[in-house]
Design a protein around this motif. Structure first.
Motif, short mmCIF file in Angstrom:
data_model
loop_
_atom_site.label_atom_id
_atom_site.label_comp_id
_atom_site.label_asym_id
_atom_site.label_seq_id
_atom_site.Cartn_x
_atom_site.Cartn_y
_atom_site.Cartn_z
N CYS A 64 35.38 46.34 38.08
CA CYS A 64 36.37 44.94 38.13
C CYS A 64 37.19 44.99 39.32
O CYS A 64 38.35 44.37 39.34
N SER A 107 33.67 39.94 36.39
CA SER A 107 34.95 39.77 37.20
C SER A 107 35.10 38.54 38.21
O SER A 107 36.25 37.95 38.16
N TYR A 110 35.69 35.28 36.36
CA TYR A 110 37.09 35.19 35.96
C TYR A 110 37.70 34.87 37.26
O TYR A 110 38.47 34.03 36.84
N CYS A 114 39.95 31.48 37.67
CA CYS A 114 41.30 31.66 38.05
C CYS A 114 42.06 30.69 39.12
O CYS A 114 43.20 30.27 39.12
N GLN A 139 28.14 32.43 38.38
CA GLN A 139 29.42 32.57 39.02
C GLN A 139 29.54 31.47 40.23
O GLN A 139 30.44 31.15 40.61
#
Length: 200
Positions: A64, A107, A110, A114, A139
């Motif tokens: 991560c 990761s 995410y 964000c 992704q």
């Protein structure tokens, strides 16, 4: 974003390998940084391999670790990532690292969810098969992607069964960021180097 003499000056974070490390993508990143600075922008450089003459030398490879970038996101208007999968993944091909690859991919998803200020220059995208193929492809839906050619975009979309939003895709030829270091013509360069007209 700040105003300087009537124009917008952006604060960039460039995530790239960087000289003096010998790396083609690092050389490209250095050229990109020089171009942006010549346009008046503020650019800091973060290396994902912990090396190079940079502002932040971090290790972002595996697990991560890519999420460490969240610490810096508030301070920049745009984050440009010179992407080669080996910079961020331990070993995509070996089953031994499948769990680690899953963590890194989740990761990235995410991180991209964000922030919409991240731009990925897709130098080397792996074309996975097997269990992780679908997830790895997802992704790319959540980030701004810069391809060097239209064919590279089409290849990624076809392999991962995606349709990327045109508003989040840019086609930028590789030489668009290169800086000119000399005003020589071919003839004047040959003359200065002592090379005959037909010589190699």
């Amino acid at each position: 974003c700040i105003r300087c003499q009537g124009r917008s000056v952006l604060r960039y974070l460039m995530v790239t390998t960087y000289p003096p490390i010998h790396c083609g993508i690092g050389g490209y990143g250095e050229q990109n940084v020089a171009q942006l600075r010549s346009q008046g922008h503020i650019v800091d450089v973060l290396s994902p391999d912990g090396q190079g003459n940079v502002d932040f030398a971090w290790d972002l490879r595996g697990g991560c670790k890519i999420l460490k970038l969240r610490e810096l996101l508030p301070y920049y208007d745009r984050v440009v990532m010179q992407y080669h999968f080996n910079f961020f993944y331990n070993d995509l091909a070996r089953p031994k690292f499948r769990r680690d690859t899953l963590k890194t991919t989740l990761s990235f998803i995410y991180l991209f969810l964000c922030s919409r200020k991240i731009y990925v220059v897709a130098h080397e995208v792996p074309y996975l098969n097997g269990r992780l193929r679908w997830l790895f492809g997802q992704q790319w839906r959540f980030v701004n992607v810069i391809f060097h050619t239209k064919a590279e975009r089409e290849k990624l979309e076809k392999h991962y069964h995606l349709r990327l939003k045109d508003s989040r895709v840019e086609i930028r030829q590789q030489h668009d960021v290169f800086q000119k270091f000399t005003s020589h013509t071919q003839a004047s360069a040959r003359q200065e180097l002592g090379i005959e007209t037909g010589g190699t």
